[in-house]
Design a protein around this motif. Structure first.
Motif, PDB file in Angstrom:
ATOM      1  N   VAL A  68      10.853  -7.242  -0.659  1.00  0.00           N
ATOM      2  CA  VAL A  68       9.548  -6.910  -0.114  1.00  0.00           C
ATOM      3  C   VAL A  68       8.530  -7.860  -0.754  1.00  0.00           C
ATOM      4  CG1 VAL A  68       8.171  -5.228   0.481  1.00  0.00           C
ATOM      5  CG2 VAL A  68      10.273  -4.827   1.041  1.00  0.00           C
ATOM      6  N   GLN A  69       8.378  -7.704  -2.056  1.00  0.00           N
ATOM      7  CA  GLN A  69       7.230  -8.336  -2.734  1.00  0.00           C
ATOM      8  C   GLN A  69       7.315  -9.805  -2.793  1.00  0.00           C
ATOM      9  OE1 GLN A  69       7.800  -6.483  -6.520  1.00  0.00           O
ATOM     10  NE2 GLN A  69       6.396  -4.926  -6.114  1.00  0.00           N
ATOM     11  N   THR A  70       8.295 -10.489  -2.105  1.00  0.00           N
ATOM     12  CA  THR A  70       8.277 -11.944  -1.783  1.00  0.00           C
ATOM     13  C   THR A  70       8.233 -12.277  -0.533  1.00  0.00           C
ATOM     14  OG1 THR A  70      10.590 -11.888  -1.628  1.00  0.00           O
ATOM     15  CG2 THR A  70      10.151 -12.318  -3.870  1.00  0.00           C
TER      16      THR A  70
ATOM     17  N   HIS B 172       8.661  11.347  -0.779  1.00  0.00           N
ATOM     18  CA  HIS B 172       8.037  11.492  -1.890  1.00  0.00           C
ATOM     19  C   HIS B 172       6.420  10.849  -1.984  1.00  0.00           C
ATOM     20  CE1 HIS B 172      12.367  12.151  -3.436  1.00  0.00           C
ATOM     21  NE2 HIS B 172      11.607  12.702  -4.487  1.00  0.00           N
ATOM     22  N   ALA B 173       6.252  10.438  -0.916  1.00  0.00           N
ATOM     23  CA  ALA B 173       4.911   9.867  -0.743  1.00  0.00           C
ATOM     24  C   ALA B 173       3.667  10.983  -0.580  1.00  0.00           C
ATOM     25  CB  ALA B 173       4.913   8.826   0.426  1.00  0.00           C
TER      26      ALA B 173
ATOM     27  N   GLU C 278       2.904   4.397  10.913  1.00  0.00           N
ATOM     28  CA  GLU C 278       2.665   3.060  10.654  1.00  0.00           C
ATOM     29  C   GLU C 278       3.504   2.396   9.147  1.00  0.00           C
ATOM     30  OE1 GLU C 278      -0.583   4.504  13.265  1.00  0.00           O
ATOM     31  OE2 GLU C 278       0.119   5.165  11.161  1.00  0.00           O
ATOM     32  N   TYR C 279       3.451   3.234   8.349  1.00  0.00           N
ATOM     33  CA  TYR C 279       4.106   2.716   7.212  1.00  0.00           C
ATOM     34  C   TYR C 279       5.475   2.871   7.634  1.00  0.00           C
ATOM     35  CZ  TYR C 279      -0.069   3.561   4.221  1.00  0.00           C
ATOM     36  OH  TYR C 279      -0.989   3.625   3.594  1.00  0.00           O
TER      37      TYR C 279
ATOM     38  N   GLU D  17       0.767  -1.382  -0.035  1.00  0.00           N
ATOM     39  CA  GLU D  17      -0.004  -0.279  -0.133  1.00  0.00           C
ATOM     40  C   GLU D  17       0.949   1.235   0.055  1.00  0.00           C
ATOM     41  OE1 GLU D  17      -2.611   1.656   3.507  1.00  0.00           O
ATOM     42  OE2 GLU D  17      -3.574  -0.243   2.705  1.00  0.00           O
ATOM     43  N   SER D  18       2.084   1.280   0.911  1.00  0.00           N
ATOM     44  CA  SER D  18       2.668   2.313   0.984  1.00  0.00           C
ATOM     45  C   SER D  18       3.756   2.476  -0.354  1.00  0.00           C
ATOM     46  CB  SER D  18       3.451   2.331   2.124  1.00  0.00           C
ATOM     47  OG  SER D  18       4.257   1.341   2.143  1.00  0.00           O
TER      48      SER D  18
END
Length: 363
Positions: free
Chosen positions: A54-56, A98-99, A106-107, A4-5
């Protein structure tokens, strides 16, 4: 929360990467010397490696294997344990910057926890490796096969253990220090320890153009720890199909060489595709192997050569003209576009994905 972040900054990856390195080098200038002089390609590599990790997270076994291998590989950069903390802090700051307003504490915590796990696995992989961080090798043979393709042989100064189908990172030390690219040996391990590499110069590629056009016999290169899982399962009794595009033939030849040492029962079909006849740079050797081993057949194809007498079209389309293939093991190697096209075609042909191993490269 991680995905999500990440979605908040995904469209600004270049800016995130730029901020990430700037923050890291400003806070710890000594880290700059670990990176190549030209940062244009490197800019997104470390960031993409972390994001891939992170995606794994949802696949713990793959996650663990990937990170331990990554940790072993990063020993070539002389990465120390304290560097991991600097990288993690710089990464979170870059994403936060940059978000926009949607970023929350929490992120911060989610990425800090995930990165701590990533760093721990990478450090464990690095610490468990008893090999040197890299091997020096001498170029003992170099041959230009076409305007932009070279085949060269390297003799490591000490034995380098790897499995057929794996790949190594190479650094052309005298020409582009601290700039590494991955290439697969084109041979299975040999008694004389030599490794053969097939390289195509891609545009202004910093490393590939050096390896093709400037490398000479007697030059020294560095080779990092082997990685990759496109290896043979000797327990399999299924017939095999090898699909190679361009210099993606290298790991396929490595696997073939291993098969010549023990195979007596499996039929093996090689599909070798290129744009023009000139790009089928190792066809004579493939044909020699096919003449010697009755279990091996070779089909070649050109996608952009009206004078070519063999099959025409993209190699993925050519594979589909043969078959059926749903009972075979598949090994696919080539450019990212070629591999993706082949995987799509194999899915249409109902080849189970569990029977497909592939190696995608861009250099």
């Amino acid at each position: 929360m991680l995905k999500e972040s990440w979605s908040l900054v995904e469209e600004h990856q270049d800016k995130v990467a730029g901020y990430f390195y700037a923050r890291m080098f400003l806070s710890h200038p000594d880290l700059r010397e670990l990176f190549p002089v030209q940062m244009d390609v490197q800019r997104t590599r470390l960031l993409s490696a972390i994001v891939t990790a992170v995606q794994t997270l949802e696949d713990p076994e793959r996650f663990d294997d990937y990170l331990r291998a990554l940790g072993r590989d990063h020993r070539k950069f002389h990465v120390a344990p304290e560097h991991y903390e600097v990288v993690g802090g710089s990464l979170i700051e870059a994403m936060r910057a940059h978000a926009g307003e949607q970023w929350c504490i929490e992120y911060d915590q989610a990425w800090a926890d995930a990165y701590a796990m990533i760093a721990a696995r990478m450090l464990a992989g690095a610490n468990a490796d008893q090999n040197p961080p890299y091997w020096y090798g001498e170029v003992v043979q170099h041959e230009r096969r076409s305007q932009d393709i070279a085949v060269f042989t390297v003799l490591p100064m000490q034995p380098l253990e790897y499995r057929a189908g794996q790949y190594l990172s190479l650094e052309a030390t005298a020409y582009q220090p601290r700039l590494w690219r991955t290439y697969s040996p084109a041979n299975a391990p040999r008694r004389d320890n030599t490794l053969e590499f097939h390289v195509r110069a891609l545009g202004a590629g910093w490393v590939s153009s050096v390896l093709v056009r400037r490398l000479r016999v007697g030059d020294m290169i560095k080779m990092a720890a082997p990685m990759g899982s496109m290896t043979l399962d000797r327990r399999s009794t299924r017939d095999a199909v090898f699909v190679a595009g361009g210099t993606g033939l290298a790991p396929i030849k490595s696997l073939l060489e291993e098969l010549t040492r023990y195979n007596r029962t499996r039929w093996v079909h090689v599909f070798f595709g290129a744009r023009t006849r000139e790009d089928l740079y190792d066809l004579a050797e493939l044909n020699r192997l096919a003449a010697r081993y009755p279990w091996l057949s070779v089909v070649t194809a050109c996608s952009d050569d009206p004078t070519f007498a063999g099959e025409r079209g993209d190699i993925s389309e050519v594979v589909a003209r043969y078959g059926p293939w749903n009972e075979h093991d598949f090994f696919v190697s080539g450019s990212g576009a070629m591999v993706r096209a082949t995987l799509r075609k194999l899915a249409e042909l109902q080849v189970p994905s569990v029977r497909i191993k592939y190696d995608s490269f861009n250099g």
